[in-house]
Design an enzyme around this catalytic site. Structure first.
Site, PDB file in Angstrom:
ATOM      1  N   ARG A  47      25.980  44.209  36.192  1.00 23.33           N
ATOM      2  CA  ARG A  47      26.152  44.993  34.962  1.00 23.33           C
ATOM      3  C   ARG A  47      26.221  46.490  35.248  1.00 23.33           C
ATOM      4  NH1 ARG A  47      25.354  41.629  30.499  1.00 23.33           N
ATOM      5  NH2 ARG A  47      23.759  40.016  30.655  1.00 23.33           N
ATOM      6  N   LYS A  64      40.879  39.217  26.383  1.00 25.56           N
ATOM      7  CA  LYS A  64      41.564  38.125  27.107  1.00 25.56           C
ATOM      8  C   LYS A  64      42.333  37.314  26.068  1.00 25.56           C
ATOM      9  CE  LYS A  64      38.368  37.073  30.900  1.00 25.56           C
ATOM     10  NZ  LYS A  64      37.365  36.092  31.369  1.00 25.56           N
ATOM     11  N   ASP A  82      31.851  43.757  24.574  1.00 22.45           N
ATOM     12  CA  ASP A  82      32.431  43.952  25.905  1.00 22.45           C
ATOM     13  C   ASP A  82      33.777  43.263  26.055  1.00 22.45           C
ATOM     14  OD1 ASP A  82      31.346  41.393  25.854  1.00 22.45           O
ATOM     15  OD2 ASP A  82      30.048  41.662  27.597  1.00 22.45           O
ATOM     16  N   GLY A  94      25.979  42.579  26.966  1.00 23.75           N
ATOM     17  CA  GLY A  94      27.175  43.023  27.685  1.00 23.75           C
ATOM     18  C   GLY A  94      27.767  44.346  27.239  1.00 23.75           C
ATOM     19  N   ASP A 138      28.276  40.753  33.154  1.00 24.15           N
ATOM     20  CA  ASP A 138      27.457  40.194  34.223  1.00 24.15           C
ATOM     21  C   ASP A 138      27.976  38.859  34.723  1.00 24.15           C
ATOM     22  OD1 ASP A 138      26.719  38.732  31.819  1.00 24.15           O
ATOM     23  OD2 ASP A 138      25.156  37.835  33.051  1.00 24.15           O
ATOM     24  N   PHE A 155      37.569  35.908  35.722  1.00 28.75           N
ATOM     25  CA  PHE A 155      36.183  36.241  35.407  1.00 28.75           C
ATOM     26  C   PHE A 155      35.877  37.646  35.910  1.00 28.75           C
ATOM     27  CE2 PHE A 155      31.616  36.315  35.455  1.00 28.75           C
ATOM     28  CZ  PHE A 155      31.353  35.766  34.216  1.00 28.75           C
ATOM     29  N   VAL A 156      35.501  38.517  34.984  1.00 29.56           N
ATOM     30  CA  VAL A 156      35.292  39.919  35.337  1.00 29.56           C
ATOM     31  C   VAL A 156      33.833  40.323  35.153  1.00 29.56           C
ATOM     32  CG1 VAL A 156      37.666  40.612  34.895  1.00 29.56           C
ATOM     33  CG2 VAL A 156      36.018  40.699  33.026  1.00 29.56           C
ATOM     34  N   ASP A 190      37.063  36.850  24.053  1.00 27.82           N
ATOM     35  CA  ASP A 190      37.530  35.733  24.867  1.00 27.82           C
ATOM     36  C   ASP A 190      38.042  34.634  23.926  1.00 27.82           C
ATOM     37  OD1 ASP A 190      37.835  34.341  27.337  1.00 27.82           O
ATOM     38  OD2 ASP A 190      35.914  33.380  27.089  1.00 27.82           O
TER      39      ASP A 190
HETATM   40  P1  XMP Z   1      33.918  34.542  23.002  1.00 27.12           P
HETATM   41  O1  XMP Z   1      34.455  33.322  23.718  1.00 27.12           O
HETATM   42  O2  XMP Z   1      32.900  34.179  21.969  1.00 27.12           O
HETATM   43  O3  XMP Z   1      33.134  35.179  24.178  1.00 27.12           O
HETATM   44  O4  XMP Z   1      34.996  35.459  22.533  1.00 27.12           O
HETATM   45  C1  XMP Z   1      32.758  36.426  24.314  1.00 27.12           C
HETATM   46  C2  XMP Z   1      31.657  36.411  25.323  1.00 27.12           C
HETATM   47  O5  XMP Z   1      32.010  35.627  26.489  1.00 27.12           O
HETATM   48  C3  XMP Z   1      31.525  36.213  27.641  1.00 27.12           C
HETATM   49  N1  XMP Z   1      32.632  36.392  28.598  1.00 27.12           N
HETATM   50  C4  XMP Z   1      32.553  36.982  29.792  1.00 27.12           C
HETATM   51  N2  XMP Z   1      31.530  37.601  30.411  1.00 27.12           N
HETATM   52  N3  XMP Z   1      32.927  38.089  32.240  1.00 27.12           N
HETATM   53  C5  XMP Z   1      31.729  38.134  31.639  1.00 27.12           C
HETATM   54  O6  XMP Z   1      30.811  38.704  32.212  1.00 27.12           O
HETATM   55  C6  XMP Z   1      34.006  37.499  31.688  1.00 27.12           C
HETATM   56  O7  XMP Z   1      35.084  37.478  32.277  1.00 27.12           O
HETATM   57  C7  XMP Z   1      33.804  36.923  30.382  1.00 27.12           C
HETATM   58  N4  XMP Z   1      34.634  36.267  29.535  1.00 27.12           N
HETATM   59  C8  XMP Z   1      33.876  35.977  28.461  1.00 27.12           C
HETATM   60  C9  XMP Z   1      30.923  37.523  27.217  1.00 27.12           C
HETATM   61  O8  XMP Z   1      29.531  37.330  27.144  1.00 27.12           O
HETATM   62  C10 XMP Z   1      31.437  37.792  25.832  1.00 27.12           C
HETATM   63  O9  XMP Z   1      30.497  38.458  25.041  1.00 27.12           O
HETATM   64 MG    MG Z   2      28.706  39.410  25.523  1.00 28.39          MG
END
Ligand code: XMP
Ligand code: MG
Length: 191
Positions: A176, A137, A106, A50, A170, A163-164, A109
């Site tokens: 992407r 987020k 990227d 990402g 992706d 969800f972005v 979360d």
């Molecule tokens: P954590 O939960 O470990 O997650 O902080 C980070 C990973 O979650 C994915 N992620 C997303 N990917 N759109 C995406 O394409 C989203 O809105 C999103 N939210 C979380 C992403 O892979 C990131 O590395």
């Molecule tokens: Mg990622």
């Protein structure tokens, strides 16, 4: 330059335009260049896949000699949301021992991925570990991002809990290559 793409049709709303991302990346690069101007070796590590576009733009905005590599992390039992265990599934080629590490991701979360990767860099003997995320987020956080002493956190934009996709992010490996970040039309993933 491509102004419109076929995948644009699946985007409900543009949250961060290519122009706003470009100017924020320039700002982040300037900040990071100042903070890492102590002459100590810097290694920038992007989290695949990402972060690949953000990594490419960010390193060109940083004016400090650096090594660049990528790392890949995956959650165990993906889709369950229960275990939350993250493992490094593809390691770096470079050695980070005694070096400043800047992890480039990227999106932040739940915080699980970066918590695991920061720990990984500490175990590998990094001199300091900092993190630069394009999107945060914040309201989704489960594991707070705790950095070792002298580690710094850089954030491009706060991101709403939607969800972005785009600019490296992706859905099912698509979108992407969009040069902006947008919200995917919900009917495309909540079938
Ligand atoms: P954590 O939960 O470990 O997650 O902080 C980070 C990973 O979650 C994915 N992620 C997303 N990917 N759109 C995406 O394409 C989203 O809105 C999103 N939210 C979380 C992403 O892979 C990131 O590395
Ligand atoms: Mg990622």
């Amino acid at each position: 330059m491509v102004l419109s793409k076929k995948e644009d049709a699946d985007i409900a709303e543009v949250l961060f335009s290519a122009e706003s991302i470009r100017s924020r990346v320039t700002e982040l690069g300037a900040l990071i260049s100042t903070d890492f101007s102590d002459g100590q070796p810097l290694t920038v590590v992007g989290v695949a896949t990402g972060a690949f576009i953000f990594l490419a733009d960010l390193v060109r905005a940083i004016d400090v000699p650096m090594e660049v590599d990528v790392i890949r992390a995956e959650s165990y039992g993906q889709g369950t949301e229960s275990s939350g265990q993250v493992r490094v599934s593809s390691n770096m080629k470079v050695q980070v021992e005694g070096r400043h590490v800047l992890l480039v991701e990227d999106i932040l979360d739940t915080g699980r991925t970066l918590a695991a990767l920061v720990g990984h860099m500490v175990v590998k003997g990094a001199n300091s570990v900092s993190v630069c995320v394009l999107l945060d987020k914040e309201e989704r956080r489960i594991i707070p991002l705790v950095l070792p002493p002298s580690g710094k956190q850089y954030t491009g934009f706060q991101c709403p809990d939607q969800f972005v996709v785009g600019y490296g992010l992706d859905f099912d490996e698509k979108y992407r290559s969009l040069s902006y970040v947008g919200v995917l039309r919900s009917e495309l993933y909540s079938s």
